[in-house]
Design a protein around this motif. Structure first.
Motif, short mmCIF file in Angstrom:
data_model
loop_
_atom_site.label_atom_id
_atom_site.label_comp_id
_atom_site.label_asym_id
_atom_site.label_seq_id
_atom_site.Cartn_x
_atom_site.Cartn_y
_atom_site.Cartn_z
N GLU A 184 -78.37 -54.18 32.02
CA GLU A 184 -76.98 -54.26 31.60
C GLU A 184 -76.34 -52.89 31.79
N ARG A 240 -82.40 -60.72 16.04
CA ARG A 240 -81.09 -60.08 16.15
C ARG A 240 -81.01 -58.85 15.25
N ARG A 277 -77.26 -55.26 24.06
CA ARG A 277 -76.96 -56.38 24.95
C ARG A 277 -78.18 -56.76 25.81
N LEU A 280 -80.87 -58.41 23.53
CA LEU A 280 -80.47 -59.75 23.10
C LEU A 280 -80.65 -60.76 24.24
N ARG A 281 -80.33 -60.33 25.45
CA ARG A 281 -80.50 -61.24 26.59
C ARG A 281 -81.98 -61.50 26.85
N GLY A 284 -83.12 -64.03 24.55
CA GLY A 284 -82.46 -65.32 24.66
C GLY A 284 -81.48 -65.61 23.55
N LEU A 285 -80.89 -64.52 23.01
CA LEU A 285 -79.94 -64.64 21.89
C LEU A 285 -78.54 -64.31 22.37
N ASN A 286 -77.55 -64.98 21.81
CA ASN A 286 -76.17 -64.67 22.12
C ASN A 286 -75.77 -63.38 21.39
N GLU A 287 -74.85 -62.64 21.99
CA GLU A 287 -74.41 -61.38 21.35
C GLU A 287 -73.59 -61.67 20.11
#
Length: 287
Positions: A184, A240, A277, A280-281, A284-287
């Protein structure tokens, strides 16, 4: 913008390129894609007496797997890396990063060897080199030598490459089948260079982080491993909450640059944001 006058030589082998470098008495520069060197020549930031073209040397575009490492030839272009089936299968983070370099022209002409040997502090690939424990194979008149990614980058535009040597290939560690990676970056709006770029490779076993490598480029004069982030997450679930807490240490192991576009404080903030970021990717988690 016109560069100083220079001689031009075209090498047909690595050995010939080494001999031409030696004959230039320190005034020679290798060129393949030229997207790093030519702009500097036009700005008169460098004025080599001789350009030695190595773009036609056979054997420097091979891609192969040996054990747990994938080796790519130094003349492989960014486009060839991002589209190569073996790279995409075994090292998707490398293909992903190559797809974010520069623009279409740069990706089609620029080479991985030239990019890494140039050691631009805002380049994308050094972060992936650190995250994937890259090894740099170098040939000189004395023979072949290998440098680790930790030892290769010495400063802005400075590497451990010996005088009159040629970077022939770069090999990357292939993570386990359970590992996931992500790159990222916050790109400079004009150049596309990384103001901050983050490469993260994480292996989760039995619900906790077993192995993690996080590397950051663009933030300062050199790419660096965010070891404080790695230590904060090792042995913990990749949740998270844990990611957010670990990301706060993103700038701890680096020296932040301070310029007209981004202050050191802002770069430190971006390091935390983009580490979060990337992780989290990976999780497999959304931000």
């Amino acid at each position: 913008m016109i560069p100083s006058a220079f001689a031009y030589e075209r090498a047909s082998s690595v050995q010939e390129a080494i001999e031409l470098l030696r004959a230039s008495d320190g005034e020679g520069k290798l060129i393949a894609g030229g997207h790093s060197l030519l702009p500097m020549m036009k700005l008169r930031l460098t004025s080599p007496g001789t350009l030695i073209d190595i773009s036609g040397i056979e054997g420097l575009r091979a891609v192969k797997v040996t054990g747990d490492r994938l080796s790519v030839g130094a003349l492989l272009t960014h486009y060839q890396i991002m589209t190569n089936p073996l790279v995409r299968e075994r090292l998707p983070i490398l293909a992903e990063t190559a797809s974010q370099i520069g623009d279409l022209q740069v990706r089609n002409r620029g080479t991985i060897g030239g990019n890494l040997a140039h050691a631009d502090p805002a380049s994308d690939l050094p972060a992936v080199a650190l995250a994937l424990d890259a090894q740099f194979q170098v040939m000189s008149a004395q023979g072949t030598e290998t440098f680790s990614s930790e030892d290769f980058f010495l400063g802005p535009l400075i590497t451990a490459l010996p005088e009159n040597s040629v970077l022939t290939s770069v090999s990357f560690h292939i993570p386990s089948a359970h590992a996931r990676g992500a790159y990222e970056k916050f790109a400079h709006p004009a150049s596309g260079y990384a103001v901050v770029g983050v490469a993260a490779v994480v292996t989760v076993s039995d619900g906790v982080v077993e192995d993690i490598r996080v590397a950051i480029t663009g933030a300062g004069d050199m790419p660096y491993r965010a070891q404080a982030v790695e230590e904060a997450l090792t042995g913990k679930p990749l949740t998270r909450e844990h990611i957010a807490a670990a990301a706060m240490f993103a700038a701890k192991d680096g020296m932040m640059a301070d310029d007209l576009f981004a202050s050191a404080q802002y770069r430190a903030h971006l390091c935390s944001v983009y580490v979060k970021r990337a992780l989290l990717r990976v999780a497999g988690l959304n931000e």
